[in-house]
Design a protein around this motif. Structure first.
Motif, PDB file in Angstrom:
ATOM      1  N   VAL A   1       1.960   2.036  10.004  1.00  0.00           N
ATOM      2  CA  VAL A   1       1.174   3.275  10.102  1.00  0.00           C
ATOM      3  C   VAL A   1       1.624   4.274   9.040  1.00  0.00           C
ATOM      4  O   VAL A   1       0.791   4.935   8.400  1.00  0.00           O
ATOM      5  CB  VAL A   1       1.278   3.874  11.517  1.00  0.00           C
ATOM      6  CG1 VAL A   1       0.696   5.285  11.551  1.00  0.00           C
ATOM      7  CG2 VAL A   1       0.557   2.987  12.525  1.00  0.00           C
ATOM      8  N   ALA A   2       2.938   4.385   8.816  1.00  0.00           N
ATOM      9  CA  ALA A   2       3.435   5.325   7.810  1.00  0.00           C
ATOM     10  C   ALA A   2       2.940   4.947   6.416  1.00  0.00           C
ATOM     11  O   ALA A   2       2.459   5.794   5.656  1.00  0.00           O
ATOM     12  CB  ALA A   2       4.961   5.362   7.851  1.00  0.00           C
ATOM     13  N   ILE A   3       3.065   3.670   6.067  1.00  0.00           N
ATOM     14  CA  ILE A   3       2.625   3.227   4.743  1.00  0.00           C
ATOM     15  C   ILE A   3       1.112   3.371   4.618  1.00  0.00           C
ATOM     16  O   ILE A   3       0.588   3.806   3.582  1.00  0.00           O
ATOM     17  CB  ILE A   3       3.059   1.774   4.495  1.00  0.00           C
ATOM     18  CG1 ILE A   3       4.586   1.661   4.474  1.00  0.00           C
ATOM     19  CG2 ILE A   3       2.479   1.252   3.181  1.00  0.00           C
ATOM     20  CD1 ILE A   3       5.109   0.232   4.471  1.00  0.00           C
ATOM     21  N   ALA A   4       0.390   3.022   5.682  1.00  0.00           N
ATOM     22  CA  ALA A   4      -1.069   3.131   5.662  1.00  0.00           C
ATOM     23  C   ALA A   4      -1.508   4.575   5.467  1.00  0.00           C
ATOM     24  O   ALA A   4      -2.511   4.847   4.783  1.00  0.00           O
ATOM     25  CB  ALA A   4      -1.657   2.565   6.954  1.00  0.00           C
ATOM     26  N   SER A   5      -0.781   5.517   6.053  1.00  0.00           N
ATOM     27  CA  SER A   5      -1.098   6.933   5.890  1.00  0.00           C
ATOM     28  C   SER A   5      -1.018   7.334   4.418  1.00  0.00           C
ATOM     29  O   SER A   5      -1.869   8.073   3.909  1.00  0.00           O
ATOM     30  CB  SER A   5      -0.144   7.787   6.728  1.00  0.00           C
ATOM     31  OG  SER A   5      -0.434   9.162   6.595  1.00  0.00           O
ATOM     32  N   TRP A   6      -0.001   6.840   3.718  1.00  0.00           N
ATOM     33  CA  TRP A   6       0.124   7.121   2.279  1.00  0.00           C
ATOM     34  C   TRP A   6      -1.001   6.441   1.502  1.00  0.00           C
ATOM     35  O   TRP A   6      -1.592   7.034   0.587  1.00  0.00           O
ATOM     36  CB  TRP A   6       1.484   6.637   1.781  1.00  0.00           C
ATOM     37  CG  TRP A   6       1.661   6.808   0.301  1.00  0.00           C
ATOM     38  CD1 TRP A   6       1.969   7.958  -0.372  1.00  0.00           C
ATOM     39  CD2 TRP A   6       1.495   5.792  -0.707  1.00  0.00           C
ATOM     40  NE1 TRP A   6       2.028   7.732  -1.727  1.00  0.00           N
ATOM     41  CE2 TRP A   6       1.740   6.412  -1.962  1.00  0.00           C
ATOM     42  CE3 TRP A   6       1.174   4.444  -0.670  1.00  0.00           C
ATOM     43  CZ2 TRP A   6       1.671   5.699  -3.166  1.00  0.00           C
ATOM     44  CZ3 TRP A   6       1.100   3.730  -1.861  1.00  0.00           C
ATOM     45  CH2 TRP A   6       1.348   4.359  -3.088  1.00  0.00           C
ATOM     46  N   LEU A   7      -1.323   5.211   1.862  1.00  0.00           N
ATOM     47  CA  LEU A   7      -2.374   4.482   1.153  1.00  0.00           C
ATOM     48  C   LEU A   7      -3.719   5.208   1.230  1.00  0.00           C
ATOM     49  O   LEU A   7      -4.511   5.156   0.279  1.00  0.00           O
ATOM     50  CB  LEU A   7      -2.518   3.071   1.737  1.00  0.00           C
ATOM     51  CG  LEU A   7      -1.367   2.086   1.496  1.00  0.00           C
ATOM     52  CD1 LEU A   7      -1.615   0.786   2.252  1.00  0.00           C
ATOM     53  CD2 LEU A   7      -1.176   1.805   0.008  1.00  0.00           C
ATOM     54  N   LEU A   8      -3.981   5.880   2.344  1.00  0.00           N
ATOM     55  CA  LEU A   8      -5.252   6.584   2.493  1.00  0.00           C
ATOM     56  C   LEU A   8      -5.436   7.670   1.438  1.00  0.00           C
ATOM     57  O   LEU A   8      -6.564   8.055   1.133  1.00  0.00           O
ATOM     58  CB  LEU A   8      -5.355   7.209   3.891  1.00  0.00           C
ATOM     59  CG  LEU A   8      -5.615   6.237   5.049  1.00  0.00           C
ATOM     60  CD1 LEU A   8      -5.589   6.971   6.382  1.00  0.00           C
ATOM     61  CD2 LEU A   8      -6.956   5.523   4.864  1.00  0.00           C
TER      62      LEU A   8
ATOM     63  N   GLU B   1       9.140  -6.014   3.329  1.00  0.00           N
ATOM     64  CA  GLU B   1       8.333  -4.930   2.759  1.00  0.00           C
ATOM     65  C   GLU B   1       7.011  -5.465   2.188  1.00  0.00           C
ATOM     66  O   GLU B   1       5.998  -4.759   2.244  1.00  0.00           O
ATOM     67  CB  GLU B   1       9.132  -4.177   1.700  1.00  0.00           C
ATOM     68  CG  GLU B   1      10.228  -3.321   2.317  1.00  0.00           C
ATOM     69  CD  GLU B   1      11.125  -2.662   1.308  1.00  0.00           C
ATOM     70  OE1 GLU B   1      11.842  -1.715   1.693  1.00  0.00           O
ATOM     71  OE2 GLU B   1      11.137  -3.087   0.125  1.00  0.00           O
ATOM     72  N   HIS B   2       7.027  -6.654   1.654  1.00  0.00           N
ATOM     73  CA  HIS B   2       5.783  -7.317   1.225  1.00  0.00           C
ATOM     74  C   HIS B   2       4.824  -7.395   2.412  1.00  0.00           C
ATOM     75  O   HIS B   2       3.639  -7.021   2.299  1.00  0.00           O
ATOM     76  CB  HIS B   2       6.140  -8.709   0.697  1.00  0.00           C
ATOM     77  CG  HIS B   2       4.977  -9.569   0.315  1.00  0.00           C
ATOM     78  ND1 HIS B   2       5.037 -10.477  -0.721  1.00  0.00           N
ATOM     79  CD2 HIS B   2       3.720  -9.710   0.823  1.00  0.00           C
ATOM     80  CE1 HIS B   2       3.872 -11.100  -0.841  1.00  0.00           C
ATOM     81  NE2 HIS B   2       3.069 -10.666   0.103  1.00  0.00           N
ATOM     82  N   ALA B   3       5.320  -7.874   3.551  1.00  0.00           N
ATOM     83  CA  ALA B   3       4.477  -8.015   4.741  1.00  0.00           C
ATOM     84  C   ALA B   3       3.969  -6.665   5.232  1.00  0.00           C
ATOM     85  O   ALA B   3       2.788  -6.515   5.576  1.00  0.00           O
ATOM     86  CB  ALA B   3       5.257  -8.722   5.846  1.00  0.00           C
ATOM     87  N   LEU B   4       4.841  -5.671   5.271  1.00  0.00           N
ATOM     88  CA  LEU B   4       4.442  -4.357   5.780  1.00  0.00           C
ATOM     89  C   LEU B   4       3.373  -3.721   4.910  1.00  0.00           C
ATOM     90  O   LEU B   4       2.408  -3.131   5.423  1.00  0.00           O
ATOM     91  CB  LEU B   4       5.668  -3.438   5.868  1.00  0.00           C
ATOM     92  CG  LEU B   4       6.733  -3.841   6.898  1.00  0.00           C
ATOM     93  CD1 LEU B   4       7.941  -2.923   6.794  1.00  0.00           C
ATOM     94  CD2 LEU B   4       6.161  -3.808   8.311  1.00  0.00           C
ATOM     95  N   LEU B   5       3.523  -3.813   3.595  1.00  0.00           N
ATOM     96  CA  LEU B   5       2.530  -3.230   2.697  1.00  0.00           C
ATOM     97  C   LEU B   5       1.182  -3.951   2.851  1.00  0.00           C
ATOM     98  O   LEU B   5       0.125  -3.305   2.883  1.00  0.00           O
ATOM     99  CB  LEU B   5       3.018  -3.311   1.252  1.00  0.00           C
ATOM    100  CG  LEU B   5       2.093  -2.744   0.177  1.00  0.00           C
ATOM    101  CD1 LEU B   5       1.771  -1.278   0.441  1.00  0.00           C
ATOM    102  CD2 LEU B   5       2.714  -2.909  -1.210  1.00  0.00           C
TER     103      LEU B   5
END
Length: 625
Positions: A82-89, A108-112
């Protein structure tokens, strides 16, 4: 702990095959097990489910710098996604500006990747070989010309800097480094992204974007391995991946009560590891231990170390890897005990498993746990996400790829004495990204994907016993006699006949009178057969040793003795000291040999093999007059 089941009758659904014959000789095959209309919406639903149901269970694990396992739970994975996705938005990403990942499997590959898919942004993991093994970065530039990414991730970033510089003119995206990287100017650390996003993450915005993801949303761009033609960006939708896992559930019902634990190296830049295996673990709330080894002499020890610590419930790999693993299982009782302790299924794909490896794995498992662990295979491609057939029963021999999975139809078309196979179903791709002409040529007039493979029935009188992979249609060739050589079956027969010498074989003989073999040797097994040679003896001396040459000759003679004519056996062979080159495309990072690339790159060696005056390195055996 769930019961360890090793009985194929209890593990799998009974095969149910329906065949429709057409007047023109075509046959349509489908499973009698129906695929429900309600296909899961997206893979992100599985992460949301397990983060709520079992937040503390291990999802992913990898080795840290100290060599210990770092484990990530489902609850923590969801929080970080969710944190990474928030930045991606905030990065103005879309299918026209996707996320590209250049590096190997890692947490980190998987999370991204999961974060991108969570908010409807496609992710494109690209084989690290395109960045690390290339001198001109030609393939990588081709990848970037198609994708024009908005985010580029690599870890450790310093290894990828030359590659990133080589494609800098092909995108305007943010370059992101993983946590194992050294600080670099102009590169954003993912730890900084997570820390800042976690402090002000807009979960509502993330979940709104997540709610908009549907079955037709593009989840990934996966590049083909290049085994045939130029690599292409295959559109993978959520529907493709989710229908694959739903079909798998129907034919592997034991997954419902046996959370999978895997320890594997198969790259996520390819469909077997990244779609079939990773998604299976996520679908069932299992645990994925990332194996930092590979089936190469330099990295096999890492795999062995990991398997001494992690007992998998399912083991996925390719035949080349089993060829390297089997000698260690044979010699190391502790490794053998740990490997087989909880194992329920051994699965291979990508190529036919030679029968001698099948036999030895059965014997080793029986000696270790008192039961023959079912060995199964499947078949498909990047364009089928990948599952099209599955051997959900105890096969009678190696090489059986099973029957169509629920929801998938196969069309078998007679062609040059073979059965060309074509595929249609919800798991089949919609096209190649930005290549409409190539897409149009990839389907027949009924919408079946022209995969380019051939199959045959294990037993035509009992089709439910499954199909055998019969090679690629485009690899077969004619001898000067006009006789077709079926490369796939000859290759596997040769590997078996020359066990344990031949790790892989490339078949020669196009427009010639006789078949020849270019043999990639299994060097550890060759050395075992020559105990009198020093362990560091020169490879050329090893391959010229009479014990090795006579074993190859014996195998060639055995193939001749079986009969079948000149199209079924070699009369000449050479053992190659130079291993297959990843950079030249002779072998993929999954361990598959590219027959066409080897023949092209080593054309001079083929001429050498057929020279009128044979060199001493060429081994010859001819049928008796």
């Amino acid at each position: 702990m769930a019961e360890i089941i090793r009985d194929a009758a209890r593990l799998f659904a009974d095969p149910d095959l329906i065949i429709r014959h057409r007047p023109n000789g075509d046959r349509i095959l489908r499973s009698g097990i129906e695929l429900p209309d309600a296909i899961p919406r997206c893979v992100g639903d599985w992460l949301e489910h397990w983060a709520a149901v079992q937040p503390d269970e291990v999802f992913l694990a990898e080795r840290n710098a100290a060599g210990e396992w770092d484990r990530l739970s489902y609850g923590e994975a969801r929080r970080r996604v969710v944190a990474i996705a928030s930045w991606l938005l905030g990065q103005k990403l879309s299918a026209e500006r996707p996320v590209v990942i250049l590096s190997d499997n890692a947490i980190e590959h998987a999370l991204l990747a999961l974060a991108a898919m969570h908010v409807g942004v496609p992710v494109a993991p690209i084989s690290p070989g395109n960045s690390l093994m290339s001198k001109d970065f030609g393939k990588l530039r081709g990848n970037f010309e198609l994708l024009r990414p908005g985010v580029v991730f690599a870890d450790p970033i310093e290894r990828f800097l030359p590659a990133i510089a080589a494609v800098a003119d092909l995108h305007d995206g943010v370059v992101v480094a993983g946590s194992r990287s050294q600080p670099q100017p102009g590169v954003l650390p993912i730890a900084q992204i997570e820390a800042q996003a976690a402090a002000k993450a807009d979960e509502a915005a993330v979940m709104a974007a997540f709610a908009a993801v549907g079955p037709d949303t593009i989840a990934k761009f996966l590049f083909t391995s290049g085994s045939v033609g130029t690599p292409k960006a295959v559109i993978n939708t959520q529907r493709m991946m989710c229908s694959n896992q739903l079909a798998k559930e129907l034919v592997w019902p034991f997954l419902r009560s046996n959370r999978p634990v895997v320890c594997e190296w198969l790259p996520w830049s390819h469909t077997f590891g990244g779609n079939h295996d990773f998604n299976m673990v996520l679908r069932w709330g299992g645990s994925f231990y990332i194996d930092d080894g590979k089936p190469t002499p330099a990295l096999i020890e890492k795999t062995l170390r990991n398997l001494r610590e992690v007992s998998p419930t399912i083991y996925f790999s390719v035949p080349r890897a089993y060829d390297m693993l089997v000698p260690h299982l044979r010699q190391d009782a502790a490794l053998r005990e740990r490997f087989f302790r909880r194992l329920q299924v051994i699965m291979y794909a990508g190529a036919a498993l030679p029968q001698h490896l099948w036999n030895e794995l059965e014997a080793l498992s029986e000696a270790s746990v008192g039961a023959r662990i079912p060995m199964v295979s499947s078949w498909g491609s990047t364009e089928t996400a990948p599952l099209a057939t599955d051997c959900h029963f105890q096969a009678v021999r190696a090489g059986v790829i099973g029957v169509p999975v629920p929801g998938t139809e196969l069309k078998l078309v007679p062609s040059h004495g073979k059965l060309e196979v074509r595929v249609r179903g919800p798991n089949v791709f919609t096209g190649y990204w930005k290549q409409p002409e190539l897409t149009a040529k990839s389907f027949d007039d009924e919408g079946y994907y022209l995969i380019g493979d051939a199959v045959e029935f294990v037993d035509a009188a009992h089709p439910e016993r499954g199909l055998l992979y019969d090679g690629r249609v485009g690899e077969d060739f004619k001898l000067l006699t006009g006789t077709w050589v079926h490369v796939g079956s000859v290759r596997v027969a040769g590997i078996d006949a020359m066990s344990p010498i031949a790790q892989d074989i490339v078949v020669t003989g196009h427009d010639r009178d006789e078949i020849g073999f270019l043999i990639f040797p299994n060097l550890p097994e060759c050395r075992r057969l020559c105990p009198h040679l020093a362990p560091d003896a020169d490879i050329i001396d090893l391959l010229l040793n009479p014990a090795i040459r006579s074993r190859v000759a014996q195998g060639m003679a055995a193939m001749i003795k079986k009969g079948g004519g000149s199209s079924t056996h070699p009369t000449r062979a050479i053992l190659m000291a130079e291993p297959p080159s990843v950079e030249a495309g002779e072998i993929t990072d999954k361990g598959y040999i590219n027959q066409r690339a080897v023949l092209t790159r080593r054309a001079d060696l083929v001429e050498f093999l057929y020279a009128d005056v044979l060199d001493k390195t060429v081994i010859t055996v001819h049928p008796a007059a």
